[in-house]
Design a protein around this motif. Structure first.
Motif, PDB file in Angstrom:
ATOM      1  N   VAL A 176      64.431  20.282 -21.561  1.00  0.00           N
ATOM      2  CA  VAL A 176      64.581  19.894 -20.163  1.00  0.00           C
ATOM      3  C   VAL A 176      63.380  19.058 -19.717  1.00  0.00           C
ATOM      4  O   VAL A 176      63.523  18.082 -18.973  1.00  0.00           O
ATOM      5  CB  VAL A 176      64.741  21.138 -19.263  1.00  0.00           C
ATOM      6  N   GLU A 177      62.192  19.435 -20.191  1.00  0.00           N
ATOM      7  CA  GLU A 177      60.973  18.704 -19.827  1.00  0.00           C
ATOM      8  C   GLU A 177      61.032  17.252 -20.306  1.00  0.00           C
ATOM      9  O   GLU A 177      60.656  16.322 -19.575  1.00  0.00           O
ATOM     10  CB  GLU A 177      59.758  19.403 -20.424  1.00  0.00           C
ATOM     11  N   TYR A 178      61.533  17.054 -21.552  1.00  0.00           N
ATOM     12  CA  TYR A 178      61.596  15.704 -22.123  1.00  0.00           C
ATOM     13  C   TYR A 178      62.956  15.038 -21.899  1.00  0.00           C
ATOM     14  O   TYR A 178      63.156  13.890 -22.306  1.00  0.00           O
ATOM     15  CB  TYR A 178      61.275  15.748 -23.619  1.00  0.00           C
ATOM     16  N   LYS A 179      63.895  15.775 -21.291  1.00  0.00           N
ATOM     17  CA  LYS A 179      65.225  15.233 -20.973  1.00  0.00           C
ATOM     18  C   LYS A 179      65.974  14.715 -22.208  1.00  0.00           C
ATOM     19  O   LYS A 179      66.705  13.740 -22.153  1.00  0.00           O
ATOM     20  CB  LYS A 179      65.120  14.089 -19.943  1.00  0.00           C
ATOM     21  N   ASP A 235      62.442  28.936 -24.878  1.00  0.00           N
ATOM     22  CA  ASP A 235      61.333  27.991 -25.077  1.00  0.00           C
ATOM     23  C   ASP A 235      61.847  26.613 -25.463  1.00  0.00           C
ATOM     24  O   ASP A 235      61.361  25.586 -24.967  1.00  0.00           O
ATOM     25  CB  ASP A 235      60.381  28.514 -26.153  1.00  0.00           C
ATOM     26  N   TYR A 240      70.538  19.127 -14.437  1.00  0.00           N
ATOM     27  CA  TYR A 240      69.431  20.087 -14.540  1.00  0.00           C
ATOM     28  C   TYR A 240      69.296  20.945 -13.276  1.00  0.00           C
ATOM     29  O   TYR A 240      68.232  21.521 -13.011  1.00  0.00           O
ATOM     30  CB  TYR A 240      68.103  19.371 -14.832  1.00  0.00           C
ATOM     31  N   SER A 267      63.526  24.944 -22.421  1.00  0.00           N
ATOM     32  CA  SER A 267      62.497  24.496 -21.484  1.00  0.00           C
ATOM     33  C   SER A 267      61.852  23.196 -21.956  1.00  0.00           C
ATOM     34  O   SER A 267      61.619  22.274 -21.163  1.00  0.00           O
ATOM     35  CB  SER A 267      61.434  25.588 -21.334  1.00  0.00           C
ATOM     36  N   GLU A 268      61.604  23.121 -23.242  1.00  0.00           N
ATOM     37  CA  GLU A 268      61.001  21.910 -23.813  1.00  0.00           C
ATOM     38  C   GLU A 268      61.947  20.720 -23.728  1.00  0.00           C
ATOM     39  O   GLU A 268      61.540  19.604 -23.382  1.00  0.00           O
ATOM     40  CB  GLU A 268      60.627  22.186 -25.268  1.00  0.00           C
TER      41      GLU A 268
END
Length: 359
Positions: A40-43, A34, A81, A37-38
């Motif tokens: 990677v979403e916000y880089k 989790d 990524y 994933s978070e």
């Protein structure tokens, strides 16, 4: 000098402890996935602390999960990524300040009834544990508990100081298939290790067994026989590497030299009947075992350029191709076992930095 090793101990948790470990292990990897994933979403790496992670885990374990998630994110970032690992195998990790190890048990904080509670888990005792107790005196790192084949295993990272041994000889080691290893010292002492014919027989046996199981469509049995084969191969490497290091100690060796076996599967020439064995045998693992066992007692390991080590004459440097297992120099008449020539040349071959895991 320091050497970092991983000590593996078999645990014997009771039924209640197994349920706690199973639940915590699954929760641990879910938290990491989790968080990754978070990120990677916000880089960008997370700024969350243990207070921001809502999960039934002790705060020390939450903190370790955050560190591991950041490490996974960093690796993903380096690939642009393109690869985002998703952990599937249940595992739980504690840092060195949150567990203790005694002669018969490991105490770790587990999450019980909404609270963190330190619980001792029994260690399966065997003769190896006496040696492990000595190694435990070193600087301990993280504790990793995971389940393998319905058994709970504790893996402890330990860094121990080593002192260079008072040897005065170099020793070359040539690795192969027909003869798994040949060691030669500067003084000329020679020893052959392992049994290539037995190894080939075992490999053929396992291949035949897998083929018959495949025809019967017994997938689970195929996985079991594969694991058994891998354990057998690993045990062979352990025995050979231990015998090589013992031979080095006996002959006052301070440095062991090995070939840097880069791309051996693409460059090595072998007969068609040996081709499958070449592609399934882990030369890198054997070299790794030799290195860490040697470093533990202060013997250095160096890697050399493997070019022409099996062709060059140790006496006059003329290149000759060996006929079968015997090497004979057409220039000076020098004659000996082909693999012994390789080990003799490794002693004086030019050094290379690092080692390749591609073998």
């Amino acid at each position: 000098m320091e050497q970092t090793i991983t000590i593996k101990l078999k645990l014997q948790p009771n039924r209640f402890q197994k349920k706690l470990l199973e639940k915590m292990s699954k929760t641990y990897i879910c938290v990491i996935n989790d968080l990754v994933s978070e990120m990677v979403e916000y880089k960008q790496p997370t700024k969350k602390t243990t207070k921001n992670v809502v999960a039934p885990l002790p705060s020390a374990v939450k903190n370790q999960a955050i560190k591991d998630a950041k490490s996974v994110f960093t690796k993903s970032k380096k690939t642009g990524y393109a690869m985002i690992p998703i952990l599937k195998k249940p595992v739980c990790i504690w840092n060195n300040q949150n567990y203790s190890v005694s002669e018969r048990e490991i105490s770790v904080p587990l999450f019980v009834d909404g609270r963190s509670k330190r619980i001792p888990i029994r260690v399966q005792w065997n003769e190896k544990n006496n040696r492990f107790q000595e190694l435990m005196k070193g600087k301990r790192g993280t504790l990793r508990i995971t389940q393998k084949s319905h058994k709970w295993i504790a893996q402890i990272s330990v860094t121990i100081p080593t002192k260079p041994i008072n040897g005065h000889q170099l020793m070359g080691v040539d690795l192969g298939l027909k003869v798994p290893a040949v060691a030669v010292t500067e003084g000329g002492q020679t020893k052959f290790f392992g049994n290539g014919r037995m190894n080939k027989f075992k490999k053929r046996y396992f291949r035949k067994k897998r083929k018959s199981l495949g025809k019967a469509k017994k997938i689970k049995a195929i996985r079991t026989i594969h694991d058994k084969e891998q354990r057998w191969m690993k045990n062979q490497d352990h025995q050979i590497s231990r015998a090589i290091v013992d031979f080095a100690i006996k002959n006052d060796v301070s440095v062991i030299r090995l070939e840097k076996l880069k791309n051996i599967r693409q460059t090595a020439r072998t007969s068609r009947k040996n081709n499958q064995n070449l592609h399934s045998w882990s030369f890198y693992r054997l070299a790794n075992f030799i290195e860490y066992k040697a470093n533990l007692i202060g013997i250095a390991v160096e890697y050399v350029d493997p070019a022409y080590t099996s062709q060059k004459c140790p006496s006059c440097s003329e290149r000759n191709k060996a006929a079968d297992r015997q090497y004979h120099c057409k220039n000076c008449g020098f004659s000996t076992h082909r693999d012994r020539v390789g080990a003799m040349n490794i002693i004086h071959a030019p050094l290379m930095h690092g080692k390749s895991a591609s073998a």
